[in-house]
Each structure stands twice: as structure tokens, then as C-alpha cells.
Scaffold this motif. Structure first.
Motif, mmCIF file in Angstrom:
data_model
loop_
_atom_site.group_PDB
_atom_site.id
_atom_site.type_symbol
_atom_site.label_atom_id
_atom_site.label_comp_id
_atom_site.label_asym_id
_atom_site.label_seq_id
_atom_site.Cartn_x
_atom_site.Cartn_y
_atom_site.Cartn_z
ATOM 1 N N LEU A 166 38.986 15.243 16.628
ATOM 2 C CA LEU A 166 38.353 13.989 17.364
ATOM 3 C C LEU A 166 37.351 14.317 18.293
ATOM 4 N N HIS A 167 36.689 13.245 18.428
ATOM 5 C CA HIS A 167 35.355 13.344 19.372
ATOM 6 C C HIS A 167 35.391 12.123 20.433
ATOM 7 N N LEU A 168 34.575 12.386 21.491
ATOM 8 C CA LEU A 168 34.433 11.441 22.433
ATOM 9 C C LEU A 168 33.238 10.487 21.905
ATOM 10 N N ILE A 188 32.638 18.531 24.866
ATOM 11 C CA ILE A 188 33.071 17.755 26.163
ATOM 12 C C ILE A 188 34.553 18.465 26.222
ATOM 13 N N ALA A 189 34.729 19.018 27.572
ATOM 14 C CA ALA A 189 36.120 19.156 27.964
ATOM 15 C C ALA A 189 37.120 18.169 27.936
ATOM 16 N N ILE A 247 37.881 7.560 22.065
ATOM 17 C CA ILE A 247 38.177 8.800 21.401
ATOM 18 C C ILE A 247 38.369 8.402 19.915
ATOM 19 N N LEU A 248 37.747 9.133 19.146
ATOM 20 C CA LEU A 248 37.727 8.888 17.417
ATOM 21 C C LEU A 248 37.392 9.891 16.824
ATOM 22 N N PRO A 249 37.988 10.002 15.295
ATOM 23 C CA PRO A 249 37.358 11.017 14.468
ATOM 24 C C PRO A 249 35.667 10.399 14.000
ATOM 25 N N THR A 250 34.959 11.382 13.322
ATOM 26 C CA THR A 250 33.775 11.127 12.714
ATOM 27 C C THR A 250 33.845 10.035 11.887
ATOM 28 N N SER A 251 34.758 9.977 10.921
ATOM 29 C CA SER A 251 34.888 8.990 9.988
ATOM 30 C C SER A 251 34.922 7.690 10.324
ATOM 31 N N ALA A 252 35.246 7.343 11.502
ATOM 32 C CA ALA A 252 35.103 5.787 12.298
ATOM 33 C C ALA A 252 33.932 5.496 12.411
ATOM 34 N N VAL A 253 32.949 6.478 12.751
ATOM 35 C CA VAL A 253 31.613 6.273 13.207
ATOM 36 C C VAL A 253 30.425 6.832 12.624
ATOM 37 N N PHE A 254 30.530 7.740 11.673
ATOM 38 C CA PHE A 254 29.497 8.319 11.164
ATOM 39 C C PHE A 254 28.197 7.595 10.658
ATOM 40 N N HIS A 255 28.416 6.310 10.368
ATOM 41 C CA HIS A 255 27.339 5.297 9.967
ATOM 42 C C HIS A 255 26.452 4.845 11.309
ATOM 43 N N LEU A 256 27.250 4.991 12.373
ATOM 44 C CA LEU A 256 26.662 4.604 13.719
ATOM 45 C C LEU A 256 25.778 5.584 14.293
ATOM 46 N N LYS A 266 32.174 16.522 20.401
ATOM 47 C CA LYS A 266 33.462 17.224 19.986
ATOM 48 C C LYS A 266 34.369 17.614 21.197
ATOM 49 N N ILE A 267 35.644 16.954 21.246
ATOM 50 C CA ILE A 267 36.605 17.386 22.384
ATOM 51 C C ILE A 267 37.245 18.770 22.134
ATOM 52 N N VAL A 268 37.018 19.664 23.304
ATOM 53 C CA VAL A 268 37.121 21.027 23.358
ATOM 54 C C VAL A 268 37.975 21.297 24.495
ATOM 55 N N ASP A 269 38.736 22.298 24.575
ATOM 56 C CA ASP A 269 39.295 22.894 25.760
ATOM 57 C C ASP A 269 40.363 21.881 26.512
#
Length: 338
Positions: A166-168, A188-189, A247-256, A266-269
Motif C-alpha cells: 500500500l502507498h500514500l 513515508i512512515a 492510501i491505495l495499492p499501485t494497481s489503482a493508480v499506476f496509469h495516473l 510506499k508506506i513504511v515503519d
């Protein structure tokens, strides 16, 4: 002239009598006699000489006998070919998935099914996780592509597909100064996300429950103060306009992201992974058509992961080789920092 008449004629000749043909075919003698008489009337003359000892072919019958054999063979062949054709006619497989999954899978999945299984028809429905779960449980779909948070082990047979990251998701536009300092970063933490207004689904949705789980785990409360319709495309428009983050996976926004309309961190920590599953209903036997679609789904998931459209780690062994895999590394690798 019809197949029954030809069949009765050949059987009578081969058995040597109408009585023997009746026993072979397990029907009454008058029925055979009637069909043979109709055939002879249609052809214009006698084909058989009848006697107490049986039947013999007339000169005309000898000529017709060879044609009858060929006609029956041709009709049998046509019947077999048509039977195979009709049994292979278009089967419909209904697949339900979340919009984030549909964004990356729908088009390549449709194309791959059309290419590999032209006799199969794929129907795709998208909706929130709780709706997809309900569709599967009530038999409205054959396969659900969903998340582990929606798994019902009593009713579902599941196969893991990908452990996605999951990514911000923020605006990539320089005209949104609130997010400019994020444009040069790849991670990003979790606690840092509390600085931004978050567009998030309710706890009814699998993602909403996952976010709440991490808030409890970390002790960090995120800002859920922005109105969110629950519609992915509407939320992404708000993000691009600088009205909040998601907060989404790349599958949702890779085209954007490829169009530089959004920025992904990428969400970490801690990291925020979640498992994507292919689920079927245990109460219904998995038919051949659904099994074929499941196989294609796995192939397309692996291909999209190799293209870095879907960041995460494959959760199944993949034996299909893709040219894109060589360019982007192992099929099993994650696209960290995308």
C-alpha cells in the motif's frame, strides 16, 4: 429420406432379415417395414426382395446400399462435430472485483481470455469489498477477487494471488504546495501520514478496516476529516486537485502515475501489505470454465506485477515466462519505492 430410414435399411441388409433387424434395434418389425416402404416409395422402386428366408438386395438396392453407407457415415460425422461444437459453445464466467483491482486487471484479463479461450465469455463486475463478498456468497458471481479481510472460510475456497504494497497517493502537481515536499521522496512512515487529510472508506470496507487496524497498532490517528464518496475515481479526482490524500495499492493508480498526475510513496515503519485472493464458493463445484479463468487471472496478475503496475510479491508459483519479466527483474520481486 431421413437418418432413421437409412439406419433401418442398412441394419436390415446386414442382419439379413427384418426380424433380425428388429431384434438388433429393439423395435417392432412393423415399424421397420413401414420405414423401408416409405424409403422405397420416395426412391421410386424396390430396394429389397422379401422372402420367408429373409431379404436380399435388388439391383437398385445394391446401387443404393453403397450410397446409404456413405450418407450414414457423413451424417454421423456431422452429428459428432456439431455435438462437440455445441458443447464448446460460449460459457459465461462472472468475476467480481474491487475497482482498484479492476483498474489493473480488467482490460488485460479480457484480452487474454479472448485470445486463449475464445469460447469463454467473461463478465466483470466491480464494487466495494463487502458487495463483492455478498455477490459470491449469493451465487451472483463465480469468482471474487478480494482481500483477506473479507475471507469467509466456511463458504469460500481461496487462492492467494499477490501480497500487494500500500502507498500514500498525493497530487503530483506543483500547484499544490502542501504536497510539494513529498515529490522527491519514495517512502513515508505511517505516523507522517497523520499530517494530511485522508480520503478513506468506512470500516464497512476492507481497506477502511485495515487502516483502522494500523492506527490501533501504531497508536497514530490519521485525519479522516474529508468527505469521501467511496467511489475510487471521484476520490482520485479530489487527490489530483489537492483536496486530500489516499492510501491505495499501485494497481489503482499506476496509469495516473505514468501520466505524472499523482505521486506514490510506499508506506513504511510499518509497511502496509495486504493479501489479494481469488475466491470461489465452496457450495458450488468449480467447473472447467471457471478453472480456466482462474488460470488466466494468475497469468495476468503475474504479468502486471512484472510490469510494475502492481507492486507486491506474487503469492503463487508462476511458470509462465514473460519478456517483461527479464526487463523488470524476477516475477517474485516487489517494486520498492515506486
Amino acid at each position: 429420406m431421413n437418418f432413421k430410414q437409412l439406419h433401418y435399411f442398412l441394419t436390415t441388409v446386414n442382419k439379413g432379415s427384418i426380424a433380425a433387424a428388429a431384434r438388433e434395434l429393439d423395435i417392432a418389425q412393423p415399424a421397420i417395414s413401414q420405414q423401408l416402404a416409405s424409403l422405397e416409395r420416395e426412391l421410386g422402386g424396390p430396394l429389397l426382395t422379401r422372402s420367408f428366408s429373409g431379404v436380399t438386395l435388388t439391383p437398385a438396392g445394391k446401387v443404393f446400399f453403397n450410397h446409404a453407407i456413405k450418407l450414414v457415415d457423413d451424417l454421423s460425422l456431422a452429428k459428432n462435430e456439431l455435438s462437440a461444437f455445441f458443447t464448446q459453445q460460449e460459457s459465461v464466467v462472472k468475476v467480481g472485483m474491487l475497482p482498484s483491482i479492476g483498474n489493473v486487471l480488467s482490460m488485460p484479463l479480457i484480452a487474454e481470455v479472448k485470445s486463449a479461450h475464445p469460447k469463454l465469455k467473461l463478465e466483470i463486475s466491480t464494487g466495494p469489498s463487502y458487495a463483492v463478498k455478498s455477490w459470491l456468497e449469493t451465487g451472483q458471481i463465480d469468482i471474487a477477487l478480494t482481500y483477506e479481510q473479507e475471507m469467509n472460510s466456511k463458504l469460500m475456497s481461496v487462492e492467494p494471488l499477490i501480497r500487494e504494497d500500500l502507498h500514500l497517493v498525493t497530487s503530483a502537481s506543483p500547484s499544490n504546495p502542501e504536497y510539494q515536499h513529498l515529490l522527491s521522496r519514495d517512502t513515508i512512515a505511517f505516523w507522517e501520514m497523520s499530517q494530511f487529510s485522508l480520503l478513506s472508506p468506512s470500516s464497512k470496507d476492507a481497506l477502511g478496516r485495515l487502516i483502522a487496524h494500523y492506527e490501533k497498532l501504531t497508536g497514530v490517528s490519521l485525519q479522516h476529516d474529508r468527505a469521501y464518496s467511496g467511489q475510487l475515481m471521484t476520490g482520485l479526482r479530489q487527490v489530483m486537485q489537492g483536496e486530500g490524500v489516499m492510501i491505495l495499492p499501485t494497481s489503482a493508480v499506476f496509469h495516473l502515475q505514468e501520466s505524472n498526475l499523482v505521486k506514490l510513496l510506499k508506506i513504511v515503519d510499518p509497511e502496509m501489505p495486504r493479501m489479494v485472493l481469488a475466491a470461489t464458493n465452496k457450495t458450488a463445484a468449480l467447473n472447467d470454465a471457471s478453472a480456466k479463468i482462474l488460470s488466466v487471472i494468475k497469468q495476468v496478475v503475474a504479468k502486471e506485477q512484472a510490469l510494475n503496475h502492481w507492486c507486491g510479491t506474487l503469492a503463487f508459483a508462476q511458470h509462465v515466462s514473460y519478456s517483461t519479466a527479464a526487463a523488470s527483474g524476477s516475477l517474485m520481486s516487489s517494486c520498492i519505492g515506486k
